[in-house]
Write a protein that holds these residues in place. Structure first.
Motif, short mmCIF file in Angstrom:
data_model
loop_
_atom_site.label_atom_id
_atom_site.label_comp_id
_atom_site.label_asym_id
_atom_site.label_seq_id
_atom_site.Cartn_x
_atom_site.Cartn_y
_atom_site.Cartn_z
N THR A 147 0.86 -1.17 0.00
CA THR A 147 0.00 0.00 0.00
C THR A 147 0.90 1.22 0.00
O THR A 147 1.91 1.26 0.72
N PHE A 148 0.57 2.23 -0.81
CA PHE A 148 1.44 3.37 -1.01
C PHE A 148 0.70 4.66 -0.70
O PHE A 148 -0.49 4.80 -1.02
N ALA A 149 1.38 5.59 -0.07
CA ALA A 149 0.85 6.93 0.18
C ALA A 149 1.73 7.93 -0.54
O ALA A 149 2.93 8.01 -0.26
N ASN A 150 1.14 8.63 -1.51
CA ASN A 150 1.89 9.59 -2.33
C ASN A 150 3.13 8.95 -2.97
O ASN A 150 4.21 9.55 -3.04
N GLY A 151 2.96 7.71 -3.41
CA GLY A 151 4.02 7.02 -4.12
C GLY A 151 5.03 6.32 -3.25
O GLY A 151 5.91 5.61 -3.75
N GLU A 152 4.91 6.46 -1.91
CA GLU A 152 5.86 5.83 -0.99
C GLU A 152 5.22 4.61 -0.33
O GLU A 152 4.10 4.69 0.20
N LEU A 153 5.93 3.49 -0.36
CA LEU A 153 5.45 2.28 0.29
C LEU A 153 5.34 2.52 1.79
O LEU A 153 6.29 2.98 2.42
N ILE A 154 4.18 2.20 2.38
CA ILE A 154 4.04 2.40 3.82
C ILE A 154 4.38 1.09 4.54
O ILE A 154 3.95 0.02 4.14
N ILE A 155 5.16 1.22 5.57
CA ILE A 155 5.52 0.09 6.42
C ILE A 155 4.71 0.16 7.72
O ILE A 155 4.07 -0.81 8.11
N ASP A 156 4.76 1.32 8.34
CA ASP A 156 3.99 1.56 9.56
C ASP A 156 2.72 2.33 9.21
O ASP A 156 2.67 3.02 8.18
N PRO A 157 1.69 2.23 10.03
CA PRO A 157 0.46 3.01 9.79
C PRO A 157 0.77 4.50 9.71
O PRO A 157 1.65 5.01 10.40
N VAL A 158 0.02 5.21 8.86
CA VAL A 158 0.23 6.65 8.68
C VAL A 158 -1.10 7.39 8.80
O VAL A 158 -2.16 6.86 8.45
N ILE A 159 -1.04 8.61 9.34
CA ILE A 159 -2.19 9.49 9.37
C ILE A 159 -2.26 10.23 8.03
O ILE A 159 -1.27 10.83 7.60
#
Length: 226
Positions: free
Chosen positions: A76-88
């Motif tokens: 799962t990616f946020a703004n093109g960056e793979l997320i490892i930890d949960p993000v707000i």
């Protein structure tokens, strides 16, 4: 079966809008926990084998909407960056599920300005027109579908509000991403955003460059009359 997207307008609720991908154009109000995945029991069902059965989750927390990957195979990616930890999530963030479905997160529909800039000045119509309320854009009478992402729309809005003027790179970054995070945004990220935006416009009008690069300074809009 998976739950269908909300058809009601809930102005104060955060919303998740599907863009490129099989769910393009659908939207969900985030007023409860939402699961994302291929399994029919998920809140947002993405029928693609690259998507895990239970892929990701959106949760309501006191800090905001939390996005977490649930051990998916393709990420799962946020703004093109793979997320490892949960993000707000922040207003305007792009979320990609296995890079096959893109969503835009809006903290509230109420954050969209109500005034429209579609009205032509002095009775003249420009080739590129925008509507601030619905965040829709038309090029030579043809609407850009699916809609532009929030950062892409902000670029068009900022340049359109400064006709004939060059907007510096730093001013664009600051206004698009916000002062708090803009210091971490590189010129390469801005160039990538402009490139994607140009590609979207080019699909409708390949014969005109609406976003002019002024080397060493920034960008200006070239939006002639029809």
């Amino acid at each position: 079966m998976g739950k269908s997207p909300d058809s009601r307008e809930i102005p104060e609720s955060p919303v998740f809008i599907a863009q490129s991908g099989v769910l393009s154009g659908q939207r969900w109000s985030i007023d409860r926990e939402l699961t994302i995945g291929r399994d029919p029991t998920c809140s947002l069902v993405i029928p693609d084998r690259q998507v895990s059965r239970i892929h990701a989750r959106l949760s309501l927390t006191p800090q905001g909407i939390l996005l977490e990957d649930l051990g998916s195979k393709n990420g799962t990616f946020a703004n093109g960056e793979l997320i490892i930890d949960p993000v707000i999530l922040n207003d305007g963030d792009e979320v990609q599920v296995a890079m096959v479905q893109t969503f835009i997160y809006l903290s509230s529909d109420a954050t969209m300005p109500l005034e429209s800039t579609m009205r032509p000045s002095h009775g003249k119509t420009r080739r590129l027109r925008i509507d601030m309320r619905s965040r829709r854009v038309w090029v030579r009478g043809t609407e850009i579908v699916p809609p532009l992402s929030v950062p892409q729309f902000k670029v068009v809005q900022i340049l359109n509000e400064n006709p004939g003027e060059v907007v510096s790179r730093q001013d664009l970054i600051s206004q698009v991403w916000g002062d708090e995070v803009s210091q971490g945004v590189s010129d390469q990220a801005l160039d990538a955003l402009i490139r994607r935006l140009r590609d979207r416009i080019f699909q409708i009008d390949p014969d005109h460059d609406y976003l002019v690069t002024v080397r060493g300074f920034g960008f200006r809009i070239n939006n002639p009359e029809e």
